[in-house]
Scaffold this motif. Structure first.
Motif, PDB file in Angstrom:
ATOM      1  N   GLU A 620     -19.481 -27.958 -11.474  1.00 31.74           N
ATOM      2  CA  GLU A 620     -18.473 -28.379 -10.487  1.00 31.74           C
ATOM      3  C   GLU A 620     -17.167 -27.621 -10.696  1.00 31.74           C
ATOM      4  OE1 GLU A 620     -15.894 -32.383  -9.278  1.00 31.74           O
ATOM      5  OE2 GLU A 620     -17.293 -32.421 -10.968  1.00 31.74           O
ATOM      6  N   TYR A 621     -16.763 -27.473 -11.949  1.00 31.05           N
ATOM      7  CA  TYR A 621     -15.533 -26.736 -12.251  1.00 31.05           C
ATOM      8  C   TYR A 621     -15.630 -25.284 -11.784  1.00 31.05           C
ATOM      9  CZ  TYR A 621     -12.048 -24.263 -15.049  1.00 31.05           C
ATOM     10  OH  TYR A 621     -11.030 -23.436 -15.455  1.00 31.05           O
ATOM     11  N   LEU A 622     -16.768 -24.635 -12.033  1.00 31.12           N
ATOM     12  CA  LEU A 622     -16.941 -23.236 -11.625  1.00 31.12           C
ATOM     13  C   LEU A 622     -16.859 -23.082 -10.112  1.00 31.12           C
ATOM     14  CD1 LEU A 622     -19.932 -22.187 -13.932  1.00 31.12           C
ATOM     15  CD2 LEU A 622     -17.519 -21.648 -14.271  1.00 31.12           C
ATOM     16  N   HIS A 623     -17.471 -24.015  -9.385  1.00 38.05           N
ATOM     17  CA  HIS A 623     -17.588 -23.890  -7.926  1.00 38.05           C
ATOM     18  C   HIS A 623     -16.347 -24.370  -7.177  1.00 38.05           C
ATOM     19  CE1 HIS A 623     -22.311 -23.928  -7.934  1.00 38.05           C
ATOM     20  NE2 HIS A 623     -21.808 -22.949  -8.651  1.00 38.05           N
ATOM     21  N   HIS A 624     -15.642 -25.364  -7.730  1.00 38.95           N
ATOM     22  CA  HIS A 624     -14.591 -26.029  -6.954  1.00 38.95           C
ATOM     23  C   HIS A 624     -13.186 -25.868  -7.521  1.00 38.95           C
ATOM     24  CE1 HIS A 624     -17.508 -28.133  -4.354  1.00 38.95           C
ATOM     25  NE2 HIS A 624     -18.256 -28.222  -5.446  1.00 38.95           N
ATOM     26  N   ASP A 625     -13.056 -25.587  -8.811  1.00 39.32           N
ATOM     27  CA  ASP A 625     -11.733 -25.545  -9.417  1.00 39.32           C
ATOM     28  C   ASP A 625     -11.295 -24.155  -9.844  1.00 39.32           C
ATOM     29  OD1 ASP A 625     -11.437 -28.343  -9.179  1.00 39.32           O
ATOM     30  OD2 ASP A 625     -12.673 -28.632 -10.959  1.00 39.32           O
ATOM     31  N   CYS A 626     -12.205 -23.193  -9.829  1.00 39.64           N
ATOM     32  CA  CYS A 626     -11.855 -21.814 -10.181  1.00 39.64           C
ATOM     33  C   CYS A 626     -11.462 -21.048  -8.920  1.00 39.64           C
ATOM     34  CB  CYS A 626     -13.024 -21.111 -10.872  1.00 39.64           C
ATOM     35  SG  CYS A 626     -13.407 -21.761 -12.499  1.00 39.64           S
ATOM     36  N   VAL A 627     -10.448 -20.205  -9.045  1.00 31.05           N
ATOM     37  CA  VAL A 627     -10.019 -19.367  -7.928  1.00 31.05           C
ATOM     38  C   VAL A 627      -9.980 -17.919  -8.409  1.00 31.05           C
ATOM     39  CG1 VAL A 627      -8.213 -18.908  -6.233  1.00 31.05           C
ATOM     40  CG2 VAL A 627      -8.626 -21.253  -7.004  1.00 31.05           C
ATOM     41  N   PRO A 628     -10.880 -17.032  -7.878  1.00 37.53           N
ATOM     42  CA  PRO A 628     -11.960 -17.388  -6.951  1.00 37.53           C
ATOM     43  C   PRO A 628     -13.062 -18.161  -7.663  1.00 37.53           C
ATOM     44  CG  PRO A 628     -12.186 -15.110  -7.601  1.00 37.53           C
ATOM     45  CD  PRO A 628     -10.885 -15.591  -8.193  1.00 37.53           C
ATOM     46  N   LYS A 629     -13.870 -18.863  -6.876  1.00 33.16           N
ATOM     47  CA  LYS A 629     -14.965 -19.652  -7.442  1.00 33.16           C
ATOM     48  C   LYS A 629     -15.969 -18.742  -8.139  1.00 33.16           C
ATOM     49  CE  LYS A 629     -15.811 -21.156  -3.363  1.00 33.16           C
ATOM     50  NZ  LYS A 629     -16.347 -21.876  -2.167  1.00 33.16           N
ATOM     51  N   ILE A 630     -16.735 -19.301  -9.059  1.00 34.81           N
ATOM     52  CA  ILE A 630     -17.680 -18.526  -9.880  1.00 34.81           C
ATOM     53  C   ILE A 630     -19.095 -19.067  -9.689  1.00 34.81           C
ATOM     54  CG2 ILE A 630     -18.375 -17.947 -12.238  1.00 34.81           C
ATOM     55  CD1 ILE A 630     -15.387 -18.094 -12.981  1.00 34.81           C
ATOM     56  N   VAL A 631     -20.038 -18.178  -9.448  1.00 38.00           N
ATOM     57  CA  VAL A 631     -21.459 -18.523  -9.403  1.00 38.00           C
ATOM     58  C   VAL A 631     -22.094 -18.043 -10.703  1.00 38.00           C
ATOM     59  CG1 VAL A 631     -23.637 -18.190  -8.195  1.00 38.00           C
ATOM     60  CG2 VAL A 631     -21.522 -18.340  -6.895  1.00 38.00           C
ATOM     61  N   HIS A 632     -22.709 -18.958 -11.433  1.00 38.79           N
ATOM     62  CA  HIS A 632     -23.248 -18.638 -12.760  1.00 38.79           C
ATOM     63  C   HIS A 632     -24.473 -17.741 -12.675  1.00 38.79           C
ATOM     64  CE1 HIS A 632     -25.336 -19.259 -16.609  1.00 38.79           C
ATOM     65  NE2 HIS A 632     -24.159 -19.556 -17.115  1.00 38.79           N
ATOM     66  N   ARG A 633     -25.428 -18.058 -11.787  1.00 38.70           N
ATOM     67  CA  ARG A 633     -26.626 -17.273 -11.495  1.00 38.70           C
ATOM     68  C   ARG A 633     -27.731 -17.330 -12.550  1.00 38.70           C
ATOM     69  NH1 ARG A 633     -25.962 -11.543  -8.822  1.00 38.70           N
ATOM     70  NH2 ARG A 633     -25.115 -10.909 -10.824  1.00 38.70           N
ATOM     71  N   SER A 779     -23.254 -30.306  -2.753  1.00 38.57           N
ATOM     72  CA  SER A 779     -22.414 -29.417  -3.544  1.00 38.57           C
ATOM     73  C   SER A 779     -22.463 -29.872  -4.999  1.00 38.57           C
ATOM     74  CB  SER A 779     -20.973 -29.462  -3.040  1.00 38.57           C
ATOM     75  OG  SER A 779     -20.411 -30.742  -3.267  1.00 38.57           O
ATOM     76  N   ALA A 780     -21.988 -29.030  -5.906  1.00 39.55           N
ATOM     77  CA  ALA A 780     -21.963 -29.405  -7.320  1.00 39.55           C
ATOM     78  C   ALA A 780     -21.080 -30.631  -7.525  1.00 39.55           C
ATOM     79  CB  ALA A 780     -21.459 -28.233  -8.161  1.00 39.55           C
ATOM     80  N   ARG A 781     -20.019 -30.739  -6.744  1.00 40.54           N
ATOM     81  CA  ARG A 781     -19.129 -31.903  -6.869  1.00 40.54           C
ATOM     82  C   ARG A 781     -19.837 -33.171  -6.426  1.00 40.54           C
ATOM     83  NH1 ARG A 781     -13.180 -30.754  -5.704  1.00 40.54           N
ATOM     84  NH2 ARG A 781     -13.413 -30.266  -7.922  1.00 40.54           N
ATOM     85  N   GLN A 782     -20.562 -33.095  -5.326  1.00 38.59           N
ATOM     86  CA  GLN A 782     -21.316 -34.267  -4.859  1.00 38.59           C
ATOM     87  C   GLN A 782     -22.379 -34.670  -5.875  1.00 38.59           C
ATOM     88  OE1 GLN A 782     -22.527 -32.490  -1.150  1.00 38.59           O
ATOM     89  NE2 GLN A 782     -21.067 -33.697   0.039  1.00 38.59           N
ATOM     90  N   ALA A 783     -23.099 -33.679  -6.413  1.00 42.15           N
ATOM     91  CA  ALA A 783     -24.126 -33.974  -7.422  1.00 42.15           C
ATOM     92  C   ALA A 783     -23.502 -34.593  -8.669  1.00 42.15           C
ATOM     93  CB  ALA A 783     -24.893 -32.700  -7.777  1.00 42.15           C
ATOM     94  N   SER A 784     -22.343 -34.060  -9.068  1.00 41.58           N
ATOM     95  CA  SER A 784     -21.640 -34.594 -10.238  1.00 41.58           C
ATOM     96  C   SER A 784     -21.243 -36.050 -10.016  1.00 41.58           C
ATOM     97  CB  SER A 784     -20.401 -33.744 -10.530  1.00 41.58           C
ATOM     98  OG  SER A 784     -19.681 -34.262 -11.631  1.00 41.58           O
ATOM     99  N   ASP A 785     -20.716 -36.358  -8.826  1.00 37.39           N
ATOM    100  CA  ASP A 785     -20.320 -37.734  -8.513  1.00 37.39           C
ATOM    101  C   ASP A 785     -21.526 -38.673  -8.558  1.00 37.39           C
ATOM    102  OD1 ASP A 785     -17.712 -36.940  -8.225  1.00 37.39           O
ATOM    103  OD2 ASP A 785     -17.784 -36.812  -6.027  1.00 37.39           O
TER     104      ASP A 785
END
Length: 807
Positions: A620-633, A779-785
């Protein structure tokens, strides 16, 4: 009662345009009265009986989805009146019979899926549209020739006709489908060669022609398909040598050519297939030595070369395949020489088969230390000597057919026949010993000379060594590695790092991956760190992993991400170092899949649910809180590391990339051009498009969640050939009893009722994360919640139980 739109109170009635229905029995015939109905979605409702003829009277219907039920009978002839129909989804039912000829009137169809039914006859009635985007009739009994009319849809992206009874040749008209990316004709009775016209389908990324009677040579133009990710030509009658052009497929992930009559040698260019995960050439007529360049396939997960005519020694370069996990099968060839000890270094390998060759010498005792190995077959060779005690736990069948081999689990060495000479004569021993001693002395002198020379060169060019704290750019940081410990800061020299790992000794190895080897480093101060060694590459494009981890982890900090403490660049030594905080409890993969001897205890449910939440919060942090967002892959259980408190930390950012709104930068283009990920965790759309998004990370995270609950690997043979982990979970979670109980790791049982409920909730979340359509995943945030809610609800239930007075 049916429910319409978002309403929960009004029944469906004539005039409504959309209808979502929740039923438990048959489809009501009264639906035919809904003259203006445009969408009917009845998927997964346990519907039984036949499809009502009256549905054909809903002339405005554009989407009809009654898939995943228990419907029987045939498709009504009245469906020919649904001229506005664009999507027809009938898969996973028990429909049977021929297709009604009236379906040829459905000229507006874009998507059709009749897979996993019992239908037969010709599919020609379905080919009246020129606007297909996807066409799937797999797992039926359709027969006859594949209609040429399928080539009339230039926008068709995915064509699936597998596991039917189609005969004749592959239509040349398919070459006119310029948008075709997936072609599955497997499991039919097709004959003749692969038509050259298919080379016009430049976007082909997945070609599956397995299990047919196709013949001719493997077409060279397959190597010109720049997007090709999977090529499956198994169990056909292909012959001739492999074309060298095939090895131009730099994005190829899976190559199945087993069960054919391919001959000649295996070219050294095989090493150019840098993305390859699976290579299966079993059951052909290949000869000559196994090329050493196979050692360059660092992403290889499965290697099968059995039942050919390969000869010579087993290349030592195979020891570089640190990611080899599923199987290494070199059986039934003419291989000679010793079994190289390096095989014992393949720490992830689950199956090793070297049987039916001409191998000699002793069995390396290192094989007995392979904790992940579940299958071993060294039978029917010319091996000799006494087996190490570390091999005694294997059954005798693993070593049978080696007449000069003894020791547990075989007969004692005293029982060997006396008719053969079992050892060298005394004279031979003296001669061999003398020669060996002289050779050892000469080698020692050479090693000391080289060491002293390199040491002088090291101090001479010491200014080429750069060690720095990951966020420091001070010139004073050169040749030192700076660590932060609260308010204190300590300096460590390059020599300290090397000393802490005993010159990067193998005894300090704690892990390895495609990007490098990881060592445990213990400093004189008592501090422990993890040191990742990445070979230095002069070519910048080959040095991406090192720079990506610095760029990514150097600018982010999060509780559930591995912390990068510093890095070192040393061109003289020929490698770079990344320094991380040490994760005392290894990886989730270690805890779930290694043998108990390597693990203190098993993971209880409390630990697993917290690991799941921690992983989701890191993503969630990588996708929503990083600018630009990061995809781990490359999210997988072996990259989820556990600290001393069993808290999860996502690591290995060697494949990570930043995502910007417009993909115009050179780094984005370069990052998207390479295949990334690990077999079993890759989202289905990424295997064909090679476009990494946040949703591909969410899919991989969903697989890890299933792994955490079930304790099974995503590539486990338990699922069978036609089943994967997602489908296995999907089928069993809807059932009751023992089938549903299989979803939970046996080592977790017995669970409290609240824990068992939480485990099934995590699996439900995992299924949402692994939906086939990427847009439907949370989204990762929704899954985290969702996962946090499961954790909190469990805590509430537990606290409530603890507060109740004991009776």
């Amino acid at each position: 009662m049916p429910r319409c739109g978002n309403s929960t109170s009004s029944p469906c009635c004539s005039g409504e345009k959309k209808c979502n229905v929740y039923l438990s029995r048959e489809i009501p015939v009264t639906f035919g009265r809904l003259k203006e109905l445009q969408l009917l979605h009845l998927r997964q409702n346990e519907l039984v009986g036949e499809i009502p003829v009256t549905l054909g009277y809903c002339h405005q219907l554009t989407i009809l989805d009654i898939a995943d039920n228990q419907l029987s009978g045939g498709i009504p002839t009245s469906f020919g009146f649904l001229r506005a129909l664009e999507q027809l989804m009938l898969y996973n039912n028990s429909l049977e019979g021929n297709l009604p000829a009236s379906l040829i009137n459905l000229a507006n169809l874009t998507r059709i899926n009749l897979s996993k039914n019992k239908m037969n006859g010709s599919i020609a009635p379905l080919c009246g549209s020129r606007s297909f985007l996807s066409f799937d009739v797999t797992n039926n009994a359709f027969d006859g020739e594949i209609p040429e009319e399928l080539g009339n849809s230039p926008t068709l992206d995915r064509l699936r006709l597998g596991k039917n009874r189609f005969t004749g040749r592959i239509p040349v008209s398919l070459g006119m489908i310029c948008e075709l990316s997936l072609l599955d004709l497997s499991g039919n009775l097709l004959t003749g060669p692969i038509p050259d016209e298919l080379k016009s389908c430049r976007k082909l990324s997945h070609v599956d022609l397995n299990d047919n009677s196709l013949s001719g040579p493997v077409p060279p133009w397959l190597g010109d398909l720049s997007q090709l990710g999977e090529l499956r030509l198994s169990s056909n009658h292909f012959f001739g040598a492999l074309p060298r052009q095939l090895f131009n497929s730099s994005k190829l992930l899976v190559l199945h050519l087993d069960g054919n009559s391919i001959n000649g040698t295996l070219h050294g260019e095989i090493g150019d297939l840098s993305s390859l995960n699976i290579l299966n050439l079993n059951g052909n007529q290949l000869s000559g030595p196994i090329p050493k360049t196979i050692g360059k396939l660092s992403n290889l997960y499965e290697l099968q070369l059995s039942r050919n005519g390969f000869n010579g020694d087993i290349p030592t370069e195979l020891g570089q395949l640190k990611n080899l996990q599923s199987i290494l099968d070199l059986s039934c060839n003419d291989l000679t020489g010793n079994i190289p000890p390096f095989i014992g270094m393949l720490s992830k390998l689950e199956a090793l088969d070297l049987s039916h060759n001409q191998l000699i010498g002793e069995v390396p005792p290192q094989i007995g230390d392979m904790s992940s190995l579940g299958k071993l077959n060294l039978s029917h060779n010319n091996l000799l000597g006494k087996l190490s005690k570390r091999l005694s736990h294997w059954p005798a069948e693993a070593f049978e057919g080696n007449l000069d081999l003894c020791g547990s689990p075989l007969d004692g060495c005293d029982n060997l026949g006396s008719g053969k000479q079992r050892s060298l004569s005394e004279t031979s021993v003296v001669v061999v010993s003398a020669i060996s001693t002289l050779a050892a002395i000469a080698l020692l002198v050479l090693v000391v000379t080289i060491f002293l020379k390199q040491r002088r060169e090291y101090f001479k060019r010491g200014n080429e060594v750069k060690c720095t704290y990951s966020s420091s750019s001070s010139s004073q940081a050169r040749r030192r590695l700076l660590f932060h410990h609260g308010a204190n800061k300590q300096d460590y020299k390059w020599e300290d790092i090397v000393h802490a790992t005993k010159n990067l000794s193998d005894e300090f190895v704690i892990g390895s991956g495609g990007s490098g080897t990881v060592y445990k480093g213990e400093f004189r101060t008592g501090e422990t760190v993890a040191v990742k060694k990445i070979l230095w590459k002069e070519d910048l494009l080959l040095n991406r992993s090192f720079t990506r981890e610095i760029r990514t982890l150097g600018r982010i900090r999060h509780r559930h991400l591995v912390k990068l403490m510093g890095y070192c660049i040393n061109r003289v030594a020929g490698f770079n170092l990344l320094i991380y905080e040490y994760m005392e409890n290894g990886s989730v993969w270690d805890w779930l899949h290694k043998q108990p001897v390597n693990i203190k205890k098993s993971l209880d449910w409390e630990a697993r649910i917290r690991i799941a939440v921690g992983l989701a919060q890191g993503v969630e942090y990588l996708h929503h809180d990083c600018v630009p967002k990061i995809v781990h892959r490359d999210i997988k259980s072996s990259n989820v590391l556990l600290d001393s408190n069993m808290e999860a930390h996502l690591g290995d950012f060697g494949l990570a990339k930043s995502v910007v709104e417009n993909y115009d930068s050179i780094s984005d283009i370069e990052s998207n051009s390479l295949f990334a990920g690990s077999y079993g965790y890759i989202a289905p759309e990424y295997a064909y498009t090679l476009k990494a998004t946040e949703k591909t990370d969410v899919y991989s995270m969903g697989i890890v969640l299933m792994e955490i609950v079930s304790g099974k690997m995503p590539t486990d043979n338990f699922f069978g050939v036609d089943m994967d982990m997602v489908r296995w979970v999907e089928m069993r979670i809807q059932t009751q009893g023992s089938d549903r109980g299989e979803l939970i790791d046996p080592t977790l049982k017995p669970l409290l009722p609240c824990e068992e409920s939480a485990a099934y909730q995590v699996l439900e979340i995992a299924l949402q994360c692994t939906r086939t359509v990427a847009q439907e995943r949370p989204s990762a945030r929704q899954a985290s919640d969702l996962l946090i809610n499961v954790l909190n609800n469990r805590k509430v239930v537990t606290d409530k139980v603890n507060m109740e007075p004991h009776k």
